[in-house]
Design an enzyme around this catalytic site. Structure first.
Site: not given
Ligand SMILES: Nc1ncnc2c1ncn2[C@@H]1O[C@H](COP(=O)(O)OP(=O)(O)OP(=O)(O)O)[C@@H](O)[C@H]1O
Ligand SMILES: [Zn+2]
Length: 655
Positions: A340, A342, A535
């Protein structure tokens, strides 16, 4: 000769129990017990040696037909072998001890006492050498256990006292002097120093510790005195988890270990069958005995668990905790790595770059609404927004209620306002329109839209930095011939940006947690051996679907629990190192399997043709086994120079 693997298990169980009951009492009885045992073993070897000399020179032969000394020597020297053979018969297991006993009795029966005694001597000496090697593996583990300090200096109610480590409680203020070892996980209250955390994260560069910095049990304080507040103790510390993983790996037998035992059994059957054929064809007892003796299998029976233990211990030193031999084995076969973004490829510490309000709204309003919704959020994006809002001097209200949808974002209520913070999918769910003109402005930044009462307020551009070491790690994965795929919940432009930057050809964006799970499950179903690294809470389902799920250390507890392996540091290159160890382990184990079969088959053929006398056969057996066990021992982590002086180095040789 015998499979020493249960002994490793016992040592660990002992050590584990010591840790849970009285973590700081060192067990000397155990050492002493083994010490006396060793004396008996030595006496037995000397006795057999003298008996062999006496028989050779016919020193005392009162009877013409039987050698009294010979019989006594074989009985005394062979006793441990006979006893184990008898136990194995009861357990209905085919082992080397059984075939060795047959060979010894046969040799004695045809009056070849000298031969029988020399074979016994070989076997006994091999046992000792083998035992020493296995002990080295065990010492490596005990080393881990002994590393935490047994006592700590605590400040309680204004006075300072030295207490046993087992008496520490959470929130104790602990003083750690320069050169001392940190006994707990916690945070620095005061002081300034540099800590060597290589034991926990594998990171060799010392890290700076000032007030507020996290510290980990097992790190070494290098320069200044520190006062730290205890947050996690004993088994709950990162270090405790390392130990637990190594112990667990001992308890759960890897399938390859079962295979090793089976193969060893088959080799005994093969040797016995070949012996019967040899006897029927040649009627030559010496050749027949040679056939039985030549085939050795302890190189795999004892070498395989030793290799696995060594590899898991070695990986633990790097800060990679593998939760069992099974996963180590699978890791050695991985052909696809799913990551992933982040926290794995990026630092997971994104920063707000810009706020884009819609017409008629002030940027502060967007930020305030977003920060209110995110104030309790664990998501890095949320934390970035809150940090930024605070830095702007905004006051952030507590929402009355908030609801997090992984992969989408947050819905919160404050007084009468309904706040939404998240990606396009979240907005669509709540019938909030996002104009394309707004999306276009978020170049290579995560999509965070903000709405209040169904009304779009604006967007916040948040961007993360790619970890510098990720590029090298991705290259290394490619060099190992692995297929790397990036799966992210983030938007397409961000995913593309990171993938291009790191040279990852395959990527998919806008994935919900269940999409990630589905993608990984599909890869596994297609016959790929998949390791997934992640993570977040959003990665947990995918981690469980992978052949080997790997959680990054700084990630969420959910991820750590769903994973089969945890990387304590967040460094992807440690994962690559661990993969290399796993592959090497696999190669060594299979080399030993192949080598043992080749040596045994050639030996049996030569012996059946009458080309090996029993002594040469015994030598080949013992020497080849030792070679394979030493081959496995190469995986053991190097003996630690920094270990405390509780074990004098000589203890190594005494067990
Ligand atoms: N707490 C939050 N506040 C604002 N936006 C959020 C939040 N959680 C998720 N999002 C939105 O949803 C998207 C996907 O979140 P998710 O946590 O699945 O992935 P990520 O952290 O962007 O990346 P990865 O999947 O690589 O860990 C984010 O890019 C964001 O646009
Ligand atoms: Zn053997």
């Amino acid at each position: 000769m015998s499979s020493h693997e249960p002994k490793i298990g016992n040592a660990l169980a002992d050590a584990a129990q010591k840790r849970t009951t009285a973590p700081d009492v060192h067990d000397h009885d155990h050492d002493e017990h083994e010490h006396t045992f060793d004396r008996w073993e030595a006496a037995r070897i000397v006795f057999v040696g003298l008996a062999a000399i006496a028989v050779w020179f016919r020193l005392w032969e009162p009877f013409a037909t039987v050698s009294v000394i010979g019989v006594a020597g074989v009985l005394v020297g062979g006793w441990p072998i006979f006893r184990e053979a008898a136990e194995n018969i009861f357990a209905q297991r085919m082992t080397m001890e059984l075939s060795m006993s047959i060979a010894l009795i046969a040799a004695a029966a045809i009056g070849e006492f000298f031969t029988a005694l020399i074979i016994t001597l070989f076997v006994l000496i091999a046992e000792v050498l083998e035992g020493m090697t296995v002990t080295r593996g065990r010492t490596a583990i005990r080393d881990l256990l002994d590393f935490l300090p047994r006592s700590a200096t605590v400040r309680r109610g204004g006075s300072i006292a030295e207490v046993d480590a087992s008496e520490l409680v959470v929130d104790d203020a602990i003083l750690v002097n320069p050169g001392g070892r940190v006994p707990v996980d916690g945070v620095v209250l005061s002081g300034h120093s540099f800590l060597d955390q290589s034991r926990i994260t594998g990171e060799s560069m010392p890290v700076e510790a000032t007030a507020g910095a996290p510290v980990y049990a097992g790190s070494i304080n290098q320069s200044g005195a520190l006062e730290i507040r205890a947050e996690r103790l004993g088994r709950d510390t990162s270090y405790g988890k390392i130990i637990e993983a190594v112990e667990q790996s001992e308890r759960s037998r890897a399938p390859v270990q079962r295979l090793a035992d089976q193969l060893a059994g088959y080799l005994v059957y093969f040797a016995l069958a070949a012996a019967v054929v040899t006897w029927l064809m040649t009627r030559d007892m010496r050749s027949t005995i040679s056939v039985i003796i030549v085939a050795g299998a302890c190189g795999i029976a004892a070498g395989t668990p030793l290799a696995i233990l060594g590899a898991i211990g070695r990986a633990a030193r790097l800060g990679a905790i593998i939760k069992g031999g099974l996963y180590l084995e699978t890791l050695g076969r991985v052909d696809t790595v799913v990551v992933d973004k982040t926290g794995t490829l990026t630092f997971g510490r994104p920063e707000v770059q810009h706020v884009f309000p819609v017409e008629g709204i002030k940027p502060e309003e967007v930020l305030e609404a977003a920060a209110t919704a995110e104030i309790r959020s664990e998501h890095p994006l949320g934390q970035a927004i809150v940090t930024y809002a605070k830095a702007q001097g905004l006051t952030i209200a507590e929402p009355d209620h908030f609801d997090y949808t992984p992969g989408r974002g947050i819905a919160a209520t404050l007084a009468n306002a309904m706040l939404l913070v998240g990606n396009r999918a979240l907005m669509t769910d709540h019938h909030v329109d996002v104009p394309a003109s707004l999306t276009e402005r978020l170049v290579a930044a995560s999509e965070v839209y903000v709405a209040r009462n169904g009304q779009l307020l604006g967007a916040i551009a948040v961007a993360d930095t790619v970890r510098p070491e990720a590029r090298a790690a991705v290259d290394a994965l490619a060099a190992l011939g692995l297929r790397t795929i990036l799966l992210t919940g983030d938007s397409q432009p961000v995913a593309k940006n990171v993938a291009d930057h790191l040279g990852i050809a395959e990527y998919e964006a806008d994935l919900l947690p269940e999409d990630k799970h589905r993608k990984v499950a599909a890869l596994v179903a297609a016959g790929r051996i998949v390791s997934m690294l992640g993570d977040g809470i959003n990665d947990a389902p995918a981690l469980t679907a992978a052949s080997v799920g790997v959680a990054m250390g700084s990630g969420t507890d959910v991820a750590r629990e769903s994973a089969d392996m945890v990387l304590l540091g967040n460094d992807l290159s440690r994962f690559v190192d661990t993969l290399v160890i796993a592959r090497r382990t696999r190669n060594i184990i299979w080399f030993n399997f192949g080598g043992t079969i080749v040596v045994d088959v050639i030996g049996v053929v030569l012996a059946s043709l009458g080309l090996l006398n029993p002594l040469a056969a015994a030598f080949i057996h013992v020497a080849s086994e030792m070679a394979f066990i030493l081959n496995s021992a190469r995986l053991l982590p190097p003996i630690d120079r920094q270990r405390p002086a509780t074990h004098p180095p000589v203890a190594l040789l005494e067990h």
